[in-house]
Design an enzyme around this catalytic site. Structure first.
Site, PDB file in Angstrom:
ATOM      1  N   ASN A  10       0.820  -1.226   0.000  1.00  0.00           N
ATOM      2  CA  ASN A  10       0.000   0.000   0.000  1.00  0.00           C
ATOM      3  C   ASN A  10       0.847   1.266   0.000  1.00  0.00           C
ATOM      4  OD1 ASN A  10      -2.468  -1.329  -0.041  1.00  0.00           O
ATOM      5  ND2 ASN A  10      -2.575  -1.482   2.186  1.00  0.00           N
ATOM      6  N   ASP A  32       9.584  -6.130  -4.784  1.00  0.00           N
ATOM      7  CA  ASP A  32       8.850  -6.778  -3.689  1.00  0.00           C
ATOM      8  C   ASP A  32       9.207  -8.258  -3.691  1.00  0.00           C
ATOM      9  OD1 ASP A  32       6.062  -5.761  -2.057  1.00  0.00           O
ATOM     10  OD2 ASP A  32       6.379  -7.928  -2.158  1.00  0.00           O
ATOM     11  N   ARG A  82       0.849  -2.864  10.953  1.00  0.00           N
ATOM     12  CA  ARG A  82       0.167  -3.371  12.140  1.00  0.00           C
ATOM     13  C   ARG A  82      -1.315  -3.601  11.870  1.00  0.00           C
ATOM     14  NH1 ARG A  82      -0.541   1.537  16.368  1.00  0.00           N
ATOM     15  NH2 ARG A  82      -0.436   3.253  14.864  1.00  0.00           N
ATOM     16  N   HIS A 175       8.126   8.070  16.577  1.00  0.00           N
ATOM     17  CA  HIS A 175       6.875   7.884  15.838  1.00  0.00           C
ATOM     18  C   HIS A 175       5.995   6.922  16.617  1.00  0.00           C
ATOM     19  CE1 HIS A 175       4.133   7.655  12.541  1.00  0.00           C
ATOM     20  NE2 HIS A 175       4.436   6.417  12.210  1.00  0.00           N
TER      21      HIS A 175
END
Ligand SMILES: NC(=O)c1ccc[n+]([C@@H]2O[C@H](COP(=O)([O-])OP(=O)(O)OC[C@H]3O[C@@H](n4cnc5c(N)ncnc54)[C@H](O)[C@@H]3O)[C@@H](O)[C@H]2O)c1
Length: 311
Positions: A10, A32, A82, A175
């Site tokens: 994404n 990837d 996550r 973060h």
């Protein structure tokens, strides 16, 4: 100029799309591990070029780093995001191995590339990339602050009914929940924000900003990508166009703000050399305390990582 984006999920695909649409580099390469994913997404993005008017060539490869050769900038988004109920720190064991492996492959083929890290937990993954790359600290930069300030600016713009473009702010720290949006350094077209909004509303927006990532994970079952992809693309733009923009980015600190050997977000100047300067703004006692608390939280996770023996 050539940019490679590792991880065509994404965030990676969104980042590649935005870089291409800016028409600022000649080539974007996606890599990837999932067979066909980079090839498919890059082909789709290339087919959007005639519609969206860009010349940037896009190509994709499965696990083939030789195709990233001589990249000027590499964006690392590989790893897992996550899910509801998880903190970013829960990703450490999986993503540290991924980011280490990816970084080693990247530097083999592009020793001069500036590396932008996006994978979470962000500050610790920037540390992983720094160690694995053996590059100078100004060339390994974590993306979080542009996203977190964007969330802060978007919430403020909504509350004040003004353009988000007119809101400028500084945000520091890790973060995560300990990040520090600095209201004292927040203005709306030069006007201190505290003159335009009451303290209670401002505090609620700061709290929402700190948990901004979690809000989206709960809504979508995975973490955000439009704003993160755009934020990483903004850093790429600043580097390839040598813009010398001031952004909050994660970098290794060596004495700045009284912090040593820890990776946290601070205001920096981004140009063709990566981080060209850390801007050491004056902090009051409370802001200093919050920054040091946030840095300690990151340091603890760096120690956890050190104990895992992955690096
Ligand atoms: N820094 C930030 O502010 C921020 C914001 C959003 C997401 N993130 C993080 O970015 C990462 C990516 O998020 P996403 O939503 O794109 O996830 P995603 O699952 O959509 O994409 C991740 C991609 O990485 C690939 N991948 C996994 N291991 C790999 C390897 N060894 N080599 C190459 N590719 C590999 C996967 O196949 C997948 O396509 C996550 O760690 C997420 O937590 C960070």
């Amino acid at each position: 100029m050539k940019v490679s984006v590792i991880g065509a999920g994404n965030v990676g695909a969104t980042c590649a799309q935005i870089i291409a649409q800016k028409n600022i580099v000649s080539e974007v390469v996606l890599v990837d591990i999932k067979e066909g994913l980079s090839e498919g997404k890059s082909l789709d993005l290339w087919q959007a070029a005639p519609i969206n008017h860009y010349d940037t060539r896009l190509s994709g490869f499965t696990n083939n780093y030789s195709k990233t050769k001589n990249s000027d900038v590499v964006v690392i988004t590989a790893g897992v995001p996550r899910q509801p109920g998880m903190s970013r720190d829960d990703l450490i064991a999986i993503n540290a191995g991924v980011v280490k492996n990816v970084t080693e492959n990247v530097v083999k083929h592009s020793p001069r590339a500036k590396i932008i890290v996006v994978s979470n937990p962000l500050d610790v993954m920037t540390y992983v990339a720094f160690i694995a790359s053996q590059k100078p600290k100004n060339e390994v930069i974590g993306m979080a602050g542009i996203l977190d300030t964007a969330r802060f600016r978007a919430f403020l713009a909504e509350a004040l009914d003004v353009s988000p473009r007119d809101i400028h702010t500084v945000l520091m720290g890790g973060h995560g929940d300990t990040m520090i949006p600095l209201s004292r350094y927040t203005t709306v077209a030069g006007i201190p924000v505290t003159e335009l909004i009451d303290a209670e509303k401002l505090e609620a927006i700061i709290e929402r900003t700190k948990k901004g990532g979690g809000e989206l994970v709960n809504l979508m079952g995975t973490s955000a990508w439009y704003a993160p992809g755009a934020a990483a693309a903004k850093m790429v733009e600043a580097i390839v166009l040598n813009q010398k923009r001031i952004f909050p980015c994660c970098i290794k600190l060596e004495g700045e703000f009284g912090l040593n050997n820890v990776f946290v977000g601070v205001p920096v100047k981004l140009g063709k050399n990566g981080v060209e300067k850390v801007i050491e703004i004056a902090l009051n006692e409370e802001e200093k305390r919050l920054l040091h608390t946030s840095a300690r939280t990151v340091r603890k996770m760096m120690d956890v990582l050190d104990g895992m023996g992955i690096l």
